[in-house]
Design a protein around this motif. Structure first.
Motif, short mmCIF file in Angstrom:
data_model
loop_
_atom_site.label_atom_id
_atom_site.label_comp_id
_atom_site.label_asym_id
_atom_site.label_seq_id
_atom_site.Cartn_x
_atom_site.Cartn_y
_atom_site.Cartn_z
N PRO A 1 22.69 16.07 75.28
CA PRO A 1 21.13 15.68 75.56
C PRO A 1 21.26 14.10 75.85
CG PRO A 1 21.41 15.63 73.16
CD PRO A 1 22.70 15.83 73.81
N HIS B 1 18.57 11.38 77.02
CA HIS B 1 16.98 10.86 77.27
C HIS B 1 16.91 9.91 78.23
CE1 HIS B 1 15.77 13.28 73.66
NE2 HIS B 1 16.84 13.01 73.51
N TYR B 2 15.88 9.89 79.11
CA TYR B 2 15.53 8.63 80.04
C TYR B 2 13.78 8.52 80.29
CZ TYR B 2 14.78 12.71 83.05
OH TYR B 2 14.24 13.78 83.73
N ASP B 3 13.69 7.49 80.74
CA ASP B 3 12.17 7.34 80.76
C ASP B 3 11.68 7.86 82.10
OD1 ASP B 3 9.61 6.16 80.98
OD2 ASP B 3 10.06 4.20 80.58
N SER C 1 16.68 20.52 82.63
CA SER C 1 15.83 19.22 83.00
C SER C 1 14.63 19.68 82.94
CB SER C 1 16.32 18.73 84.30
OG SER C 1 16.23 19.68 85.45
N GLY D 1 12.08 13.40 80.96
CA GLY D 1 12.80 12.61 80.16
C GLY D 1 13.85 12.75 79.25
N LEU D 2 14.30 14.17 79.63
CA LEU D 2 15.46 14.83 78.66
C LEU D 2 16.14 15.76 79.84
CD1 LEU D 2 17.01 15.37 76.30
CD2 LEU D 2 15.37 17.04 75.77
N THR E 1 19.49 18.26 79.32
CA THR E 1 20.57 18.42 78.50
C THR E 1 21.44 19.53 79.31
OG1 THR E 1 18.79 18.91 76.70
CG2 THR E 1 20.71 20.02 76.17
#
Length: 134
Positions: free
Chosen positions: A71, A73-75, A101, A105-106, A108
């Motif tokens: 996973p 994570h991003y803003d 997607s 923000g995630l 995987t």
């Protein structure tokens, strides 16, 4: 590490007596440890950039890595995910990859295969939406 078989039904207590191979010897070889490295390219606001994902050291075929879930994570208010490009370790024959997607923000990445080996995993392509303060 003992591994036990399961026997059910009539006279199940006696069934355990005849199950061959119900105890496995202790594994003496140490497990390999791999770290995931995310290497972002220099980024500017409102510009495209990429993040490469790889292992710190290659996974050997003798390690029998058969599945992995990563996973990331991003803003989503600062960057927009544009695409995912699979690299050598995940493009190998017999490896099935699923990229999810659907959650902002995630992203995987799940891979299943007979033997996943190598170190070069994937690249995430982003577009910068706004500037960030460090």
């Amino acid at each position: 590490m003992p591994v036990f078989a399961l026997a059910t039904g009539f006279q199940s207590a006696d069934a355990y007596t005849f199950i061959t191979g119900s105890i496995k010897p202790r594994i003496t070889q140490p497990f390999a440890t791999h770290r995931l490295l995310l290497s972002p390219a220099p980024a500017m606001a409102c510009a495209a950039f990429a993040v490469d994902a790889s292992f710190d050291q290659p996974v050997a075929p003798t390690e029998f890595l058969t599945s992995i879930t990563i996973p990331v994570h991003y803003d989503p208010t600062a960057v927009m995910l544009v695409g995912v490009e699979l690299h050598a370790a995940l493009k190998a024959r017999g490896v099935i990859v699923r990229v999810d997607s659907s959650v902002p923000g995630l992203v995987t990445i799940r891979a299943i295969g007979l033997s996943i080996s190598g170190s070069d995993l994937f690249r995430l392509d982003f577009n910068g939406i706004r500037s960030l303060q460090s």
